[in-house]
Design an enzyme around this catalytic site. Structure first.
Site, mmCIF file in Angstrom:
data_model
loop_
_atom_site.group_PDB
_atom_site.id
_atom_site.type_symbol
_atom_site.label_atom_id
_atom_site.label_comp_id
_atom_site.label_asym_id
_atom_site.label_seq_id
_atom_site.Cartn_x
_atom_site.Cartn_y
_atom_site.Cartn_z
ATOM 1 N N ASP A 14 0.846 -1.197 0.000
ATOM 2 C CA ASP A 14 0.000 0.000 0.000
ATOM 3 C C ASP A 14 0.884 1.250 0.000
ATOM 4 O O ASP A 14 1.972 1.250 0.596
ATOM 5 C CB ASP A 14 -0.861 0.039 1.275
ATOM 6 C CG ASP A 14 -2.239 -0.557 1.061
ATOM 7 O OD1 ASP A 14 -2.457 -1.227 0.031
ATOM 8 O OD2 ASP A 14 -3.105 -0.356 1.947
ATOM 9 N N GLU A 69 -8.906 -8.196 -0.231
ATOM 10 C CA GLU A 69 -8.362 -8.748 1.019
ATOM 11 C C GLU A 69 -9.118 -10.020 1.434
ATOM 12 O O GLU A 69 -8.515 -10.957 1.965
ATOM 13 C CB GLU A 69 -8.429 -7.700 2.129
ATOM 14 C CG GLU A 69 -7.753 -8.135 3.412
ATOM 15 C CD GLU A 69 -7.559 -6.964 4.359
ATOM 16 O OE1 GLU A 69 -6.502 -6.315 4.285
ATOM 17 O OE2 GLU A 69 -8.480 -6.690 5.160
ATOM 18 N N HIS A 106 -2.624 -9.088 9.816
ATOM 19 C CA HIS A 106 -3.299 -7.793 9.888
ATOM 20 C C HIS A 106 -3.176 -7.189 11.290
ATOM 21 O O HIS A 106 -3.423 -7.882 12.289
ATOM 22 C CB HIS A 106 -4.774 -7.986 9.525
ATOM 23 C CG HIS A 106 -5.481 -6.715 9.184
ATOM 24 N ND1 HIS A 106 -5.719 -5.737 10.126
ATOM 25 C CD2 HIS A 106 -5.996 -6.271 8.023
ATOM 26 C CE1 HIS A 106 -6.361 -4.734 9.538
ATOM 27 N NE2 HIS A 106 -6.536 -5.033 8.264
HETATM 28 N N1 U5P Z 1 -5.530 3.444 -3.827
HETATM 29 C C1 U5P Z 1 -5.248 4.532 -4.651
HETATM 30 N N2 U5P Z 1 -6.193 5.512 -4.811
HETATM 31 C C2 U5P Z 1 -7.407 5.464 -4.200
HETATM 32 C C3 U5P Z 1 -7.693 4.373 -3.352
HETATM 33 C C4 U5P Z 1 -6.733 3.388 -3.189
HETATM 34 O O1 U5P Z 1 -4.163 4.615 -5.217
HETATM 35 O O2 U5P Z 1 -8.208 6.393 -4.394
HETATM 36 C C5 U5P Z 1 -4.516 2.366 -3.679
HETATM 37 C C6 U5P Z 1 -3.330 2.789 -2.825
HETATM 38 O O3 U5P Z 1 -2.182 2.099 -3.263
HETATM 39 C C7 U5P Z 1 -3.740 2.317 -1.444
HETATM 40 C C8 U5P Z 1 -4.437 1.020 -1.777
HETATM 41 O O4 U5P Z 1 -2.614 2.150 -0.605
HETATM 42 O O5 U5P Z 1 -5.093 1.252 -3.035
HETATM 43 C C9 U5P Z 1 -5.441 0.545 -0.741
HETATM 44 O O6 U5P Z 1 -6.342 1.563 -0.440
HETATM 45 P P1 U5P Z 1 -6.821 1.868 1.066
HETATM 46 O O7 U5P Z 1 -7.636 0.677 1.471
HETATM 47 O O8 U5P Z 1 -5.551 1.971 1.878
HETATM 48 O O9 U5P Z 1 -7.593 3.143 1.012
#
Ligand code: U5P
Length: 297
Positions: free
Chosen positions: A155, A247, A177
């Site tokens: 992430d 996930e 997790h």
């Molecule tokens: N992510 C984005 N833009 C978004 C939402 C998610 O790039 O608008 C990608 C990022 O890499 C983020 C991962 O770390 O998906 C998981 O999203 P989150 O569950 O941490 O929001």
């Protein structure tokens, strides 16, 4: 003889760490029931592990996605990675973004490289998150065969605070997790609807794994991402979306294809300001964020 001595001191270290945590009442489990190690601070000798993997001349591919407002996390992510992530090893980051022009200039360490790839913008954050499985699958299949030995998928809304190195390498690697590591399995947030391909029945499951970090050999991560993407598509065809998206599918995959190594929540903590007795060092942690503000819709 020296090797034997190092070996003995390493097992002594493991024993010491296991027993000391035992007596302090903050037990850590450093082995799964299928005998895969669980990596915690104190269970490995970083100098020894580095020297073993250095001889193998490996490259670690690392995927990162930053779409929409998530480009704001790139600077801290990359700068902190360059301080702590596989320092001294060959690393190739593959960064997927809908705004290549927003990627900050970050000085890469020796043998660390960054490749930026443009991907289309998407409206739903769930689609961005799930779509990573398809892109990683294609990257491994089409490009990485002669380019890397291992891959980690991370992430971007996270930051490194401590060493993440060769101790994390193995065939198939899952990260426990940070919300659920000390919960009983019936409280894990697995997908519980039998209609979804991610369904895990009550009473089953080993750990709850995060999709914010996973990795392993190219072959194993290719099989993982291909399978999860296929399962996600069956769900789409059946008009169902698993509770925690990719996930949930990752957790289903790891239930039947056990990871060969687990990383403790030190390798993906929930927020640097939260502490827990078992976690002596935070290596990588999600940054606190305002979900409503950063995610599309
Ligand atoms: N992510 C984005 N833009 C978004 C939402 C998610 O790039 O608008 C990608 C990022 O890499 C983020 C991962 O770390 O998906 C998981 O999203 P989150 O569950 O941490 O929001």
């Amino acid at each position: 003889l020296l090797g034997m001595f190092v070996g003995l001191s390493l097992s002594g270290l493991i024993l010491l760490s296991y027993t000391s945590s035992w007596f302090s009442g903050t037990d850590i489990v450093s082995m799964t029931p299928w005998l895969a190690p669980v990596v915690w601070e104190g269970t490995f000798d970083s100098i020894l592990i580095d020297s073993i993997f250095k001889q193998q001349n490996i490259t670690i591919a690392t995927t990162v996605f930053a779409l929409g407002k998530y480009t704001r996390f790139l600077k801290d992510f990359l700068e902190s990675a360059e301080e702590h992530y596989f320092v001294g090893f060959r690393v190739h980051y593959y960064l997927f973004t809908d705004q290549p022009e927003a990627v900050p200039e970050v000085k890469m360490g020796e043998n660390h490289h960054l490749t930026v790839r443009r991907v289309p913008s998407l409206d739903r954050w769930q689609d961005i998150s799930m779509g990573r499985m398809e892109i990683i699958e294609k990257l491994i299949k089409n490009e990485l065969a002669n380019e890397a030995d291992y891959i980690f998928c991370l992430d971007v809304d996270a930051k490194f605070y401590g060493r993440w190195g060769a101790e994390s390498l193995d065939r198939l690697v899952g990260v426990i997790h940070p919300w659920f590591f000390d919960y009983p399995r019936d409280q894990f947030s697995y997908e519980r609807r039998p209609e979804s391909q991610a369904f895990i029945p009550a009473g089953e499951g080993d750990y709850y794994y995060t999709a914010a970090a996973f990795g392993g050999s190219l072959a194993d991560v290719h099989h993982l991402t291909k399978t999860c993407w296929e399962q996600l598509n069956i769900d789409i065809a059946n008009s169902i979306e698993a509770i925690w998206h990719e996930e949930s599918h990752l957790n289903k995959y790891f239930l039947y294809t056990k990871p060969s190594k687990l990383l403790s929540p030190e390798y993906l903590w929930r927020d640097i300001s939260i502490s827990a007795d078992q976690v002596k060092i935070i290596r990588f942690s999600h940054v606190a964020k305002n979900y409503a503000e950063v995610r599309p819709n």
